[in-house]
Design an enzyme around this catalytic site. Structure first.
Site, mmCIF file in Angstrom:
data_model
loop_
_atom_site.group_PDB
_atom_site.id
_atom_site.type_symbol
_atom_site.label_atom_id
_atom_site.label_comp_id
_atom_site.label_asym_id
_atom_site.label_seq_id
_atom_site.Cartn_x
_atom_site.Cartn_y
_atom_site.Cartn_z
ATOM 1 N N ILE A 294 0.831 -1.198 0.000
ATOM 2 C CA ILE A 294 0.000 0.000 0.000
ATOM 3 C C ILE A 294 0.867 1.250 0.000
ATOM 4 O O ILE A 294 0.605 2.208 -0.735
ATOM 5 C CB ILE A 294 -0.936 0.008 1.223
ATOM 6 C CG1 ILE A 294 -1.984 -1.101 1.089
ATOM 7 C CG2 ILE A 294 -1.628 1.359 1.367
ATOM 8 C CD1 ILE A 294 -2.935 -0.910 -0.066
ATOM 9 N N SER A 342 13.021 2.969 11.526
ATOM 10 C CA SER A 342 11.943 2.218 12.155
ATOM 11 C C SER A 342 10.991 3.177 12.850
ATOM 12 O O SER A 342 11.433 4.148 13.497
ATOM 13 C CB SER A 342 12.503 1.222 13.175
ATOM 14 O OG SER A 342 11.461 0.655 13.948
ATOM 15 N N LYS A 368 1.180 -6.829 9.497
ATOM 16 C CA LYS A 368 -0.201 -7.067 9.064
ATOM 17 C C LYS A 368 -0.592 -8.545 8.988
ATOM 18 O O LYS A 368 -1.765 -8.852 8.820
ATOM 19 C CB LYS A 368 -0.421 -6.433 7.676
ATOM 20 C CG LYS A 368 -0.064 -4.960 7.588
ATOM 21 C CD LYS A 368 -0.233 -4.432 6.181
ATOM 22 C CE LYS A 368 0.190 -2.972 6.059
ATOM 23 N NZ LYS A 368 1.649 -2.811 6.133
ATOM 24 N N LYS A 410 -9.964 -5.743 10.035
ATOM 25 C CA LYS A 410 -9.693 -6.666 11.151
ATOM 26 C C LYS A 410 -9.671 -5.940 12.496
ATOM 27 O O LYS A 410 -9.617 -6.579 13.551
ATOM 28 C CB LYS A 410 -8.384 -7.412 10.900
ATOM 29 C CG LYS A 410 -8.494 -8.358 9.713
ATOM 30 C CD LYS A 410 -7.159 -8.955 9.325
ATOM 31 C CE LYS A 410 -7.328 -9.908 8.138
ATOM 32 N NZ LYS A 410 -7.855 -9.256 6.928
#
Length: 623
Positions: A294, A342, A368, A410
């Site tokens: 994405i 990060s 994910k 989710k």
């Protein structure tokens, strides 16, 4: 035949042009005076020398006629015009040995028109008649092709084939639903019928390949035509949407194999490009997780709207390198920075925010994969929750205009660690929005087709290895969306962001994973359960039978875009939330157990967090 014509092109043109000059000068007597043999022979000879020499100097005989365009024809006309002027000058200074000016003007005009007519005729012959008559359809490797679509895209594909792929493809017909086109020809190829004739044409013409060339067609119509093509058993290639065409390549190069995603009806995404450009153009934009599925697509879409500076942040240098190379190739003038960092590293993030001062932040960085996060729950908490908190607080501290979190279906009534952590991420941005000048929003959608770890790449690998394809449950369903579609709608949602919203994308109808597996096997030219076994492996840890996009207490509000909805904002106290998150993070850092302690703590933060058994039992009772 075409190769022979190409080799003898120049001598043929010289001969043809010479004959044109002789005939036009002969014809000029009809309009300008009585015939005189000596003057005719003298002037025709001079004209041949002058015209051919000038056209050589203009490079007319260096043109590749099969690829000629208006530019080449204009050059030919310019050469003819120059030659005519020279002949007129000769007539002025060489009387009485040459013809009058009137003869030269008449002959010059006629010659110019015939020169261009000759080249157009040769181009047409080489592009259509020469293609269909003088090539051998039975030649090894030449495929009989049926084109679907007699519109602009179909025309461009056919022309590309005629120019560059005539020794690979033999287009024997076209299909189009426009009744006025049936029976007509396009580039010399006949329109044989409508969609209802596809099957009979494939049988009668022994078609080897179908080219679907209607990139503007979406939804049920596209699915219906592709279903008909699919049921013929013939291999199918699909021309993607205009945004997905290969930049700088021919139309044939852009064709891709039809896959299972084409059989999923999706309405076209209609974007308000002007509104997107207004909030992206000239801005500094940061995309975290910018090398992922994405994130990288967001970078591609953002680049089209001319940001002042695009910052791509990712921890995985290979992904970052790939998107940097792509942006350099297709957007060479885009100012950009590729940052390896990060989202867990607060100090590093503050350095980035202080240096670049991003005005818009798209936060796509996250773990994910549901089953992996079930067995690595500590990492899910640190990366998803701590990472989001770090980026969001930096956006607030350095006064970004908008912060857009990429969330997931989710997060709704989660049954797994990944979903629960993403729900906490939504809570972070909703609570922070109440105390910040930055507009914090989230965009929630389901599975993305073709993304890393999605079922389609997995099924492809399993088919390549001879099976079996593993499906966790025969009734399991999921919502699906393409990567470009998701990224485009995320950008559009940003135009509606006022702060605190959770935008919910319309994912269409849910798809049975078992049916998807069957279609993928058939598209590979194989038979389910005979060539490739479909094995039911059982639900994985944390996996639901069905997904949702909305919690019952949220409700929905519509937007200007029919595929984007807004869940009603929920009040969440930031200070109380941070205390609970810090307690959770402390347990995550010091966690030494199997994650049970973390899960119980997360349940305190997310009361809708259920075990898969509890959730699936609840859904069965509802149904």
């Amino acid at each position: 035949m075409l190769s022979i014509l190409s080799k003898i092109k120049a001598p043929l043109l010289l001969l043809g042009d010479s004959l044109i000059l002789i005939s036009t000068y002969l014809s000029s007597y009809y309009f300008a005076g009585a015939f005189e043999a000596v003057r005719f022979i003298t002037n025709a000879s001079i004209a041949i020398v002058v015209f051919l020499l000038v056209m050589f100097l203009y490079g007319v005989y260096n043109h590749i006629i099969r690829f000629s365009s208006v530019r080449e024809y204009l050059i030919c006309l310019a050469a003819s015009f120059t030659s005519c002027i020279i002949m007129i000058l000769i007539s002025i200074f060489a009387k009485p040995y040459v013809l009058s000016i009137k003869h030269h003007v008449i002959a010059g005009i006629m010659s110019s028109m015939l020169f261009v007519t000759l080249r157009v005729a040769i181009r047409q012959y080489m592009g259509t008649s020469g293609y269909t008559i003088f090539r051998s359809p039975s030649k090894t490797g030449v495929k009989k092709v049926l084109v679907i679509g007699a519109g602009n895209a179909g025309s461009m594909v056919i022309k590309d084939v005629l120019k560059s792929y005539y020794d690979v493809y033999n287009i024997v017909g076209i299909i189009d639903d426009d009744k006025t086109k049936i029976g007509c020809t396009l580039c010399g190829i006949k329109v044989l019928g409508s969609r209802k004739d596809i099957n009979s044409v494939c049988v009668e013409k022994r078609i080897d390949l179908i080219l679907f060339c209607i990139p503007s067609l979406e939804g049920e119509d596209k699915k219906e035509i592709l279903d008909i093509c699919y049921n013929t058993g013939v291999k199918i290639k699909v021309l993607p949407g205009i945004n997905d065409l290969i930049i700088g390549k021919g139309m044939v190069r852009s064709l891709r194999d039809m896959d299972a995603t084409d059989l999923m009806p999706r309405d076209p995404v209609v974007l308000d490009d002007a509104a997107i450009k207004e909030y992206i153009s000239g801005k500094v934009v940061l995309v975290t997780g910018g090398g992922g599925s994405i994130g990288s697509e967001l970078c591609r879409q953002i680049a089209k709207f001319s940001p002042r500076h695009l910052i791509v942040l990712d921890i995985y240098e290979n992904n970052a390198y790939d998107i940097e190379y792509e942006l350099n190739t297709y957007f060479p003038d885009l100012e950009k920075s590729i940052i390896i960092a990060s989202v867990r590293d607060r100090n590093r993030l503050e350095e980035v925010f202080e240096k670049y001062r991003p005005q818009i932040v798209f936060h796509a960085a996250a773990h994910k994969h549901v089953p992996l996060m079930e067995t690595n729950s500590v990492e899910a908490v640190k990366n998803n929750i701590l990472g989001t908190l770090n980026v969001a607080e930096c956006a607030d501290k350095f006064s970004a205009d908008k912060f857009i979190l990429i969330s997931t279906d989710k997060a709704v009534n989660p049954t797994n660690i990944m979903g629960a952590t993403k729900r906490i991420c939504e809570m972070i941005i909703q609570s922070l929005n109440e105390k910040s000048k930055t507009d914090f929003v989230a965009v929630r959608f389901g599975n993305v087709l073709g993304s890393n770890g999605s079922v389609i790449p997995l099924f492809k690998k399993q088919i390549e290895h001879g099976g079996p394809i593993t499906v966790t449950h025969k009734e399991i369903t999921r919502f699906f969306m393409t990567i470009p579609e998701a990224a485009q709608l995320v950008l559009q949602a940003g135009t509606y962001a006022a702060g605190g919203e959770i935008f919910v994308l319309d994912m269409g109808s849910p798809v049975k994973i078992y049916d998807l597996a069957v279609n993928m096997i058939k598209l590979s030219g194989l038979v389910p359960e005979r060539d490739i076994e479909i094995k039911i492996s059982g639900l994985r840890p944390g996996e639901k039978l069905y997904e949702e996009l909305l919690m019952s207490e949220e409700g929905l509000m519509s937007t200007k875009n029919k595929k984007i909805f807004i869940a009603h904002p929920m009040h969440i106290d930031y200070d109380e939330l941070i205390i609970k998150i810090n307690q959770l993070l402390e347990k995550a850092v010091n966690a030494k157990d199997d994650g049970k302690l973390l899960k119980s703590t997360i349940r305190e933060l997310v009361p809708t967090y259920l075990s898969p058994d509890e959730y699936n039992s609840m859904r069965k009772n509802e149904n």
